[in-house]
Motif scaffolding. Structure first.
Motif, short mmCIF file in Angstrom:
data_model
loop_
_atom_site.label_atom_id
_atom_site.label_comp_id
_atom_site.label_asym_id
_atom_site.label_seq_id
_atom_site.Cartn_x
_atom_site.Cartn_y
_atom_site.Cartn_z
N THR A 1 -11.34 2.18 3.01
CA THR A 1 -10.37 1.26 3.58
C THR A 1 -9.56 0.56 2.49
O THR A 1 -8.34 0.47 2.59
CB THR A 1 -11.07 0.22 4.48
OG1 THR A 1 -11.81 0.92 5.47
CG2 THR A 1 -10.08 -0.68 5.16
N GLU A 2 -10.25 0.08 1.46
CA GLU A 2 -9.53 -0.57 0.37
C GLU A 2 -8.56 0.41 -0.29
O GLU A 2 -7.42 0.05 -0.61
CB GLU A 2 -10.50 -1.13 -0.67
CG GLU A 2 -9.79 -1.88 -1.79
CD GLU A 2 -10.74 -2.56 -2.75
OE1 GLU A 2 -10.35 -2.70 -3.92
OE2 GLU A 2 -11.85 -2.93 -2.35
N THR A 3 -8.96 1.64 -0.45
CA THR A 3 -8.09 2.67 -1.01
C THR A 3 -6.86 2.88 -0.14
O THR A 3 -5.74 3.02 -0.65
CB THR A 3 -8.87 3.99 -1.17
OG1 THR A 3 -9.99 3.75 -2.01
CG2 THR A 3 -8.01 5.08 -1.76
N ALA A 4 -7.04 2.88 1.17
CA ALA A 4 -5.91 3.06 2.09
C ALA A 4 -4.95 1.88 2.02
O ALA A 4 -3.73 2.06 2.07
CB ALA A 4 -6.43 3.26 3.52
N VAL A 5 -5.49 0.68 1.91
CA VAL A 5 -4.63 -0.51 1.79
C VAL A 5 -3.85 -0.45 0.48
O VAL A 5 -2.64 -0.71 0.46
CB VAL A 5 -5.45 -1.81 1.88
CG1 VAL A 5 -4.58 -3.03 1.58
CG2 VAL A 5 -6.09 -1.94 3.26
N LEU A 6 -4.53 -0.10 -0.61
CA LEU A 6 -3.83 0.02 -1.90
C LEU A 6 -2.75 1.09 -1.85
O LEU A 6 -1.67 0.92 -2.43
CB LEU A 6 -4.83 0.29 -3.02
CG LEU A 6 -5.68 -0.90 -3.44
CD1 LEU A 6 -6.78 -0.46 -4.40
CD2 LEU A 6 -4.82 -2.01 -4.04
N ALA A 7 -3.01 2.18 -1.15
CA ALA A 7 -2.00 3.23 -1.00
C ALA A 7 -0.78 2.71 -0.23
O ALA A 7 0.36 3.01 -0.59
CB ALA A 7 -2.59 4.46 -0.31
N ALA A 8 -1.02 1.93 0.82
CA ALA A 8 0.08 1.34 1.58
C ALA A 8 0.86 0.35 0.71
O ALA A 8 2.10 0.33 0.73
CB ALA A 8 -0.45 0.65 2.83
N ALA A 9 0.15 -0.45 -0.07
CA ALA A 9 0.81 -1.40 -0.96
C ALA A 9 1.61 -0.65 -2.03
O ALA A 9 2.75 -1.03 -2.34
CB ALA A 9 -0.22 -2.32 -1.60
N ASP A 10 1.02 0.40 -2.59
CA ASP A 10 1.73 1.19 -3.61
C ASP A 10 3.01 1.79 -3.05
O ASP A 10 4.06 1.78 -3.71
CB ASP A 10 0.83 2.31 -4.14
CG ASP A 10 -0.25 1.81 -5.07
OD1 ASP A 10 -0.14 0.68 -5.58
OD2 ASP A 10 -1.23 2.56 -5.28
N ALA A 11 2.94 2.33 -1.84
CA ALA A 11 4.14 2.93 -1.23
C ALA A 11 5.23 1.88 -1.03
O ALA A 11 6.41 2.14 -1.30
CB ALA A 11 3.77 3.58 0.10
N LEU A 12 4.84 0.69 -0.60
CA LEU A 12 5.79 -0.40 -0.39
C LEU A 12 6.42 -0.80 -1.73
O LEU A 12 7.65 -0.90 -1.85
CB LEU A 12 5.05 -1.58 0.25
CG LEU A 12 5.84 -2.79 0.70
CD1 LEU A 12 5.11 -3.50 1.82
CD2 LEU A 12 6.08 -3.75 -0.43
#
Length: 128
Positions: free
Chosen positions: A2-13
């Motif tokens: 989950t943390e990895t998915a959130v970081l991926a979303a933040a990175d994309a933004l």
């Protein structure tokens, strides 16, 4: 995961912001997302309000993002909500003049029913 998915979303933004990709950047936010920026005198109560402000900055001020770096990153998970905080260094251009800003930012993400993390609030503050 989950943390990895959130970081991926933040990175994309952040990456979309860094390349001044308006469509990808704003797609990372829910339509009813809210925004609080230290350089504005009011809260922006939806994504459309922020998009209008961004367009004004572009036309009135010659605003352009030319780079962005995210450091000191932290994710806090609270059920289907994630709070992402980081330090952000942004390279900007206003009317052709280069400026670098250093700020702190909080982005609140919500996990939708399909599992995608979408930003629902952004708060940008000046460093102390």
């Amino acid at each position: 995961m989950t943390e990895t998915a959130v970081l991926a979303a933040a990175d994309a933004l952040v990456e979309a912001f860094a390349r001044h990709d308006r469509d990808a950047y704003f797609a990372a936010f829910a339509p009813d997302a809210t925004f609080v920026f230290h350089n504005l005198d009011r809260r922006l109560d939806c994504r459309a309000a922020y998009e209008a402000e961004w367009a004004l900055w572009e036309t009135r001020d010659g605003f352009r993002v030319t780079g962005c770096r995210s450091t000191d990153r932290k994710v806090q998970l609270v059920g289907d909500v994630a709070i992402f905080t980081h330090a952000v260094e942004t390279d900007l251009s206003f009317g052709g003049e280069a400026v670098t800003s250093n700020e702190r930012e909080t982005i609140v993400f919500s996990r939708g029913p399909e599992g995608r993390w979408v930003a629902v609030h952004e708060h940008l503050s000046a460093p102390t």
